[in-house]
Design an enzyme around this catalytic site. Structure first.
Site, PDB file in Angstrom:
ATOM      1  N   ARG A 191       0.820  -1.172   0.119  1.00  0.00           N
ATOM      2  CA  ARG A 191      -0.183  -0.068   0.193  1.00  0.00           C
ATOM      3  C   ARG A 191       0.956   1.370  -0.135  1.00  0.00           C
ATOM      4  O   ARG A 191       1.044   2.029   1.016  1.00  0.00           O
ATOM      5  CB  ARG A 191      -0.990  -0.013   1.066  1.00  0.00           C
ATOM      6  CG  ARG A 191      -1.934  -1.183   1.005  1.00  0.00           C
ATOM      7  CD  ARG A 191      -2.867  -1.426   2.038  1.00  0.00           C
ATOM      8  NE  ARG A 191      -4.131  -0.810   1.762  1.00  0.00           N
ATOM      9  CZ  ARG A 191      -5.189  -1.151   2.590  1.00  0.00           C
ATOM     10  NH1 ARG A 191      -5.046  -1.592   3.803  1.00  0.00           N
ATOM     11  NH2 ARG A 191      -6.604  -0.690   2.324  1.00  0.00           N
ATOM     12  N   ASP A 242      -4.715  -0.763  -5.722  1.00  0.00           N
ATOM     13  CA  ASP A 242      -5.031  -1.431  -4.075  1.00  0.00           C
ATOM     14  C   ASP A 242      -6.545  -1.897  -4.131  1.00  0.00           C
ATOM     15  O   ASP A 242      -7.405  -0.910  -3.811  1.00  0.00           O
ATOM     16  CB  ASP A 242      -4.793  -0.077  -3.413  1.00  0.00           C
ATOM     17  CG  ASP A 242      -5.103  -0.416  -1.971  1.00  0.00           C
ATOM     18  OD1 ASP A 242      -5.462  -1.554  -1.697  1.00  0.00           O
ATOM     19  OD2 ASP A 242      -4.548   0.441  -0.905  1.00  0.00           O
ATOM     20  N   TYR A 249      -0.973   0.297  10.340  1.00  0.00           N
ATOM     21  CA  TYR A 249      -2.074  -0.309  10.686  1.00  0.00           C
ATOM     22  C   TYR A 249      -2.372  -0.456  12.059  1.00  0.00           C
ATOM     23  O   TYR A 249      -1.144   0.010  12.940  1.00  0.00           O
ATOM     24  CB  TYR A 249      -2.047  -1.668  10.048  1.00  0.00           C
ATOM     25  CG  TYR A 249      -2.091  -1.890   8.801  1.00  0.00           C
ATOM     26  CD1 TYR A 249      -3.353  -2.082   8.268  1.00  0.00           C
ATOM     27  CD2 TYR A 249      -1.047  -2.377   7.855  1.00  0.00           C
ATOM     28  CE1 TYR A 249      -3.423  -2.303   6.909  1.00  0.00           C
ATOM     29  CE2 TYR A 249      -1.178  -2.630   6.452  1.00  0.00           C
ATOM     30  CZ  TYR A 249      -2.622  -2.261   6.058  1.00  0.00           C
ATOM     31  OH  TYR A 249      -2.887  -2.771   4.667  1.00  0.00           O
ATOM     32  N   GLN A 300      -1.255   2.829  -5.498  1.00  0.00           N
ATOM     33  CA  GLN A 300      -2.638   3.187  -4.993  1.00  0.00           C
ATOM     34  C   GLN A 300      -3.776   2.714  -6.113  1.00  0.00           C
ATOM     35  O   GLN A 300      -4.730   2.202  -5.672  1.00  0.00           O
ATOM     36  CB  GLN A 300      -2.903   4.632  -4.680  1.00  0.00           C
ATOM     37  CG  GLN A 300      -2.429   5.072  -3.338  1.00  0.00           C
ATOM     38  CD  GLN A 300      -2.705   6.515  -2.988  1.00  0.00           C
ATOM     39  OE1 GLN A 300      -3.214   7.314  -3.604  1.00  0.00           O
ATOM     40  NE2 GLN A 300      -2.163   6.886  -1.941  1.00  0.00           N
ATOM     41  N   SER A 329      -8.401  -1.564  -0.812  1.00  0.00           N
ATOM     42  CA  SER A 329      -9.056  -0.084  -0.491  1.00  0.00           C
ATOM     43  C   SER A 329     -10.215  -0.120  -1.409  1.00  0.00           C
ATOM     44  O   SER A 329     -11.234   0.487  -0.818  1.00  0.00           O
ATOM     45  CB  SER A 329      -8.110   0.976  -0.997  1.00  0.00           C
ATOM     46  OG  SER A 329      -7.312   1.035   0.218  1.00  0.00           O
TER      47      SER A 329
HETATM   48  P1  NAD Z   1      -8.114  -2.418   8.380  1.00  0.00           P
HETATM   49  O1  NAD Z   1      -9.268  -2.962   7.482  1.00  0.00           O
HETATM   50  O2  NAD Z   1      -7.004  -3.308   8.485  1.00  0.00           O
HETATM   51  O3  NAD Z   1      -8.825  -1.934   9.759  1.00  0.00           O
HETATM   52  C1  NAD Z   1      -9.980  -1.112   9.821  1.00  0.00           C
HETATM   53  C2  NAD Z   1      -9.633  -0.277  11.113  1.00  0.00           C
HETATM   54  O4  NAD Z   1      -9.897  -0.980  12.075  1.00  0.00           O
HETATM   55  C3  NAD Z   1      -8.322   0.326  11.039  1.00  0.00           C
HETATM   56  O5  NAD Z   1      -8.229   1.821  10.732  1.00  0.00           O
HETATM   57  C4  NAD Z   1      -7.829   0.092  12.281  1.00  0.00           C
HETATM   58  O6  NAD Z   1      -7.072   0.898  13.085  1.00  0.00           O
HETATM   59  C5  NAD Z   1      -8.943  -0.270  13.327  1.00  0.00           C
HETATM   60  N1  NAD Z   1      -9.103  -1.013  14.330  1.00  0.00           N
HETATM   61  C6  NAD Z   1      -8.283  -2.159  14.566  1.00  0.00           C
HETATM   62  N2  NAD Z   1      -8.458  -2.415  15.766  1.00  0.00           N
HETATM   63  C7  NAD Z   1      -9.268  -1.767  16.437  1.00  0.00           C
HETATM   64  C8  NAD Z   1      -9.962  -1.360  17.674  1.00  0.00           C
HETATM   65  N3  NAD Z   1      -9.547  -2.272  18.803  1.00  0.00           N
HETATM   66  N4  NAD Z   1     -10.831  -0.381  17.966  1.00  0.00           N
HETATM   67  C9  NAD Z   1     -11.025   0.270  17.057  1.00  0.00           C
HETATM   68  N5  NAD Z   1     -10.605   0.232  15.848  1.00  0.00           N
HETATM   69  C10 NAD Z   1      -9.621  -0.631  15.454  1.00  0.00           C
HETATM   70  O7  NAD Z   1      -7.852  -1.052   7.897  1.00  0.00           O
HETATM   71  P2  NAD Z   1      -7.448  -0.200   6.205  1.00  0.00           P
HETATM   72  O8  NAD Z   1      -8.834   0.098   6.219  1.00  0.00           O
HETATM   73  O9  NAD Z   1      -7.042  -1.517   5.311  1.00  0.00           O
HETATM   74  O10 NAD Z   1      -6.606   0.783   6.539  1.00  0.00           O
HETATM   75  C11 NAD Z   1      -5.411   0.567   7.465  1.00  0.00           C
HETATM   76  C12 NAD Z   1      -4.433   1.924   7.306  1.00  0.00           C
HETATM   77  O11 NAD Z   1      -3.970   1.774   5.884  1.00  0.00           O
HETATM   78  C13 NAD Z   1      -5.050   3.054   7.476  1.00  0.00           C
HETATM   79  O12 NAD Z   1      -4.205   3.949   8.127  1.00  0.00           O
HETATM   80  C14 NAD Z   1      -5.164   3.674   6.235  1.00  0.00           C
HETATM   81  O13 NAD Z   1      -5.157   5.310   6.056  1.00  0.00           O
HETATM   82  C15 NAD Z   1      -3.987   3.191   5.302  1.00  0.00           C
HETATM   83  N6  NAD Z   1      -4.216   3.125   4.476  1.00  0.00           N
HETATM   84  C16 NAD Z   1      -3.026   3.445   3.201  1.00  0.00           C
HETATM   85  C17 NAD Z   1      -3.126   3.293   1.947  1.00  0.00           C
HETATM   86  C18 NAD Z   1      -2.031   3.733   0.968  1.00  0.00           C
HETATM   87  O14 NAD Z   1      -1.327   4.634   1.606  1.00  0.00           O
HETATM   88  N7  NAD Z   1      -2.118   3.408  -0.066  1.00  0.00           N
HETATM   89  C19 NAD Z   1      -4.209   2.792   1.323  1.00  0.00           C
HETATM   90  C20 NAD Z   1      -5.283   2.105   2.077  1.00  0.00           C
HETATM   91  C21 NAD Z   1      -5.164   2.328   3.479  1.00  0.00           C
END
Ligand code: NAD
Length: 405
Positions: free
Chosen positions: A119, A127, A224, A124, A130
């Site tokens: 990621r 991805d 994460y 992007q 996402s």
């Molecule tokens: P994910 O599906 O792994 O998790 C969903 C959310 O659940 C996360 O925000 C996580 O912090 C939260 N979570 C985990 N345990 C928890 C708890 N006990 N209580 C409350 N919330 C909890 O996450 P995702 O949607 O795949 O994204 C994760 C990270 O990756 C984010 O920081 C996002 O900004 C980043 N991201 C970056 C890119 C990129 O740079 N290309 C793309 C997508 C996502």
């Protein structure tokens, strides 16, 4: 070279890996596109549309292909029918697919897993986690609004004022933020909580209130979340209980990569919710954020209807397929050189997504889980400082000193 679009065989799967309007992107890259009959029908993309877009619809698509596109990984049986040296691009949950990965290795398939695409900003557009989370997050908010038998927005009318719905979202990653944005657009009052420090600002940027539980944040590797300790989980539940009791709709989207979903809400907490309230648990399939949620079902806990997500992106198969197909086109563009499928394994994105290639498992954690640690031969014997020891000291050494000398 020929690219095949597989008909999905997973039960309930309505998505398809390529949509007619993007077929020309693949032909422009120099590929001939073959589509299995009926591949797109459950996403409302009829065979005719693929044919009009320049693809060939044929039962032999898979057996003739150099590259196979899927949403879900092919079964071992279907993979056995592929040509030698074929490549596959699909979701492939390596943690739970060890037998399939072994088969793909043994068949010499070059398999890429869309969930392993790094990621990083350059990737992007590739991805798929996402793009599918975007669909899931939107769908969760719509489901919550549909199940709740009251308005989301504030209404001020001659007949009186209708208060807006109170929505709480737990987990503010891609899906959670999209659920927040959608619930806000529908006019609800939204509050959200996430364990990551950066999430509070992201929640506020969507126009929602970030719930501050005054607990330490849990940042893990790669931006994460980290797994909670039991003690931290208990404190979080206790602190969240009043917010949940006050919510008309609770939407949970929390996940920790490589783990079952964290349980954030107990059945007792749901029992405190008001009559008519609604819970939408996107994580139901992966263990559930809410105790008692069941994937693909609505169950009643206390006064609440609890909806458990089951392949949620597939519930909006048209847009989910289109976004996924665009992810594949971007990845294929990276992997194509002069009309040939030629992935450069030195490239961080290609290497990150590769699971098997030329009879080997390239994804190291999966390789180690399946094949065990690499045997690097016997540990080199430490250069003992024996020579410097006196005879008495040598007697204390934990080995047969005569043999060693
Ligand atoms: P994910 O599906 O792994 O998790 C969903 C959310 O659940 C996360 O925000 C996580 O912090 C939260 N979570 C985990 N345990 C928890 C708890 N006990 N209580 C409350 N919330 C909890 O996450 P995702 O949607 O795949 O994204 C994760 C990270 O990756 C984010 O920081 C996002 O900004 C980043 N991201 C970056 C890119 C990129 O740079 N290309 C793309 C997508 C996502």
């Amino acid at each position: 070279m020929k690219i095949a679009v597989a008909r999905e065989t997973r039960e309930g799967e309505a998505r398809v890996a390529m949509v007619p309007e993007l077929v020309s992107k693949l032909t422009d890259l120099g590929y001939e596109v073959l589509v299995e009959p009926g591949a797109g029908s459950r996403a409302e993309y009829a065979d005719d549309l693929y044919a009009e877009a320049g693809a060939v619809v044929t039962d032999d698509a898979l057996t003739e292909a150099d590259v196979v596109l899927g949403v879900n990984a092919l079964s071992s049986d279907r993979a056995r029918g592929l040509r030698d040296g074929v490549a596959t691009l699909s979701f492939l949950p390596v943690n739970t697919s060890h037998e399939l990965v072994e088969d793909l290795r043994d068949l010499g398939v070059t398999a890429f897993a869309m969930e392993l695409v790094p990621r990083i900003s350059r990737a992007q557009s590739m991805d798929a986690l996402s793009s599918q989370a975007l669909v899931s997050g939107y769908r969760c908010a719509i489901v919550a609004a549909g199940l709740l038998r009251r308005f989301f927005p504030l209404n001020m009318t001659a007949a009186g004022t209708v208060q807006p719905a109170q929505v709480v979202v737990l987990g503010a990653g891609v899906a959670g933020l999209q659920a927040i944005a959608t619930a806000k657009r529908l006019g609800a009052v939204v509050q959200a909580y996430d364990v990551r420090a950066a999430a509070a600002e992201e929640i506020r940027s969507m126009g929602a209130k970030a719930i501050d539980l005054e607990l330490e944040t849990l940042e893990g590797a790669g931006g994460y979340a980290r797994e909670m300790t039991e003690e931290r989980a208990e404190r979080q539940k206790e602190a969240l209980a009043p917010y949940i009791a006050n919510a008309d709709a609770l939407i949970t989207t929390a996940a920790v990569p490589g783990r079952t979903a964290p349980q954030l809400v107990t059945a007792a907490m749901v029992e405190q919710m008001k009559p008519g309230s609604v819970v939408v648990d996107l994580a139901a399939e992966t263990g559930g954020n809410v105790e008692g949620s069941v994937p693909g079902q609505i169950v009643r806990i206390g006064h609440a209807q609890v909806w458990g997500g089951d392949n949620v992106p597939s519930q909006m198969p048209g847009p989910a397929s289109k976004l996924y197909a665009q992810n594949l086109v971007s990845l294929l563009t990276l992997m194509t050189s002069e009309g040939e499928f030629a992935p450069d394994f030195e490239d961080e994105v290609v290497a990150g997504a590769a699971v098997t290639h030329a009879g080997r498992i390239l994804h190291e954690p999966t390789r180690e889980a399946i094949e065990g640690p690499i045997d690097t031969g016997p540990e080199p014997e430490p250069e003992l400082e024996r020579q410097q020891l006196s005879g008495d000291e040598q007697l204390d050494l934990p080995f047969d000193s005569e043999e060693q000398q």
